[in-house]
Write a protein that holds these residues in place. Structure first.
Motif, PDB file in Angstrom:
ATOM      1  N   ARG A 289      36.340  56.857 101.408  1.00 27.39           N
ATOM      2  CA  ARG A 289      37.130  57.619 100.437  1.00 27.39           C
ATOM      3  C   ARG A 289      38.620  57.336 100.613  1.00 27.39           C
ATOM      4  O   ARG A 289      39.151  57.361 101.718  1.00 27.39           O
ATOM      5  N   GLY A 290      39.279  57.025  99.500  1.00 25.97           N
ATOM      6  CA  GLY A 290      40.714  56.786  99.514  1.00 25.97           C
ATOM      7  C   GLY A 290      41.117  55.386  99.907  1.00 25.97           C
ATOM      8  O   GLY A 290      42.317  55.106 100.042  1.00 25.97           O
ATOM      9  N   GLU A 291      40.145  54.464 100.092  1.00 23.25           N
ATOM     10  CA  GLU A 291      40.477  53.099 100.482  1.00 23.25           C
ATOM     11  C   GLU A 291      39.999  52.117  99.424  1.00 23.25           C
ATOM     12  O   GLU A 291      39.115  52.412  98.624  1.00 23.25           O
ATOM     13  N   ASP A 292      40.612  50.923  99.449  1.00 22.13           N
ATOM     14  CA  ASP A 292      40.343  49.924  98.414  1.00 22.13           C
ATOM     15  C   ASP A 292      39.297  48.886  98.822  1.00 22.13           C
ATOM     16  O   ASP A 292      38.724  48.222  97.967  1.00 22.13           O
ATOM     17  N   SER A 293      39.077  48.733 100.131  1.00 20.45           N
ATOM     18  CA  SER A 293      38.137  47.723 100.598  1.00 20.45           C
ATOM     19  C   SER A 293      37.103  48.358 101.520  1.00 20.45           C
ATOM     20  O   SER A 293      37.417  49.293 102.270  1.00 20.45           O
TER      21      SER A 293
ATOM     22  N   ARG B 253      39.936  51.855 111.780  1.00 15.66           N
ATOM     23  CA  ARG B 253      40.483  52.709 110.738  1.00 15.66           C
ATOM     24  C   ARG B 253      40.465  54.179 111.183  1.00 15.66           C
ATOM     25  O   ARG B 253      39.697  54.569 112.044  1.00 15.66           O
TER      26      ARG B 253
ATOM     27  N   LEU C 127      32.465  51.647 101.493  1.00 15.99           N
ATOM     28  CA  LEU C 127      33.779  51.950 100.918  1.00 15.99           C
ATOM     29  C   LEU C 127      34.122  53.394 101.251  1.00 15.99           C
ATOM     30  O   LEU C 127      33.466  54.331 100.785  1.00 15.99           O
TER      31      LEU C 127
END
Length: 229
Positions: A154-158, A181, A152
């Motif tokens: 930093r700053g992401e949901d998945s 990404r 996971l």
């Protein structure tokens, strides 16, 4: 256009291979053998290799060994771009299919074919990309497993998709990811408390960076390479 450039891109050869064939007299222009690779072709001149006509394909597909300090862009007012590494006559309508950070080296694919580029870069196709990663700190077994499981950022949901991770030195690994990404490899290692100090892309899908290409050099993709993606 230079004869060696034309031959390389029309016959799927490296520039070295094209120059060797030209010097051996295997190439004729309008029926006359030509032995100088830097011969400037005029528009419409016919070129034959081993007695067979060759011509540029409708679309162009290149692999480039990107050096550090070059940006994956068609235009940049401050930095040298990947297109700046190509002769002027080959740049028209080319664009990089995917990007590397300015300080990252290795394989970049360039093309005039928008559909081919989309297949390569679309998240739905999940094309593998293999990197050689040099880190500031040793890479432990727990780090490898975390990369393989997904991290996971930093700053992401998945979390990231599971990666292939193989240690090839105390502080080096081969990392294969299927996503693109923002700064993904660097962020994955940062999430493990490490820092990437050098990053080199070796492979995209089935296309491997040609070992004969020095930084800044390029060659046309073979038909097999083009259709592998």
């Amino acid at each position: 256009m230079r004869l060696d450039y034309f031959l390389a891109h029309s016959a799927g050869l490296t520039r070295k291979e094209a120059k060797q064939l030209i010097s051996r007299g295997a190439v004729t222009v309008e029926g006359e053998a030509r032995s100088k690779a830097n011969l400037q072709l005029r528009e419409g001149q016919g070129v034959w290799l081993h007695g067979e006509p060759v011509q540029l394909p409708g679309h162009r597909y290149l692999m480039l060994h990107k050096p550090a300090g070059v940006v994956c862009s068609t235009d940049d007012p401050e930095h040298r771009t990947v297109l700046d590494l190509l002769p002027a006559e080959l740049r028209q309508d080319l664009h990089p299919a995917g990007r590397l950070d300015r300080d990252t080296t290795g394989l970049v694919l360039l093309t005039t074919d928008g559909q081919w580029s989309h297949r390569l870069t679309s998240p739905s196709h999940q094309c593998d990309k293999r990197y050689r990663v040099s880190c500031a700190e040793p890479v432990g077994d727990e780090d490898l497993q975390a990369l393989r499981d997904g991290i996971l950022l930093r700053g992401e949901d998945s979390p990231t998709l599971p990666a292939k991770a193989e240690r090839v030195g105390v502080d080096q690994l081969l990392l294969t990811i299927r996503e693109g990404r923002y700064h993904q490899v660097k962020r994955m290692l940062a999430a493990r408390g490490n820092k990437v100090v050098a990053l080199h892309r070796e492979q995209i899908g089935e296309i491997v960076l040609d070992a004969d290409l020095a930084p800044g050099e390029f060659r046309a993709l073979s038909e097999e390479e083009i259709h592998s993606l």
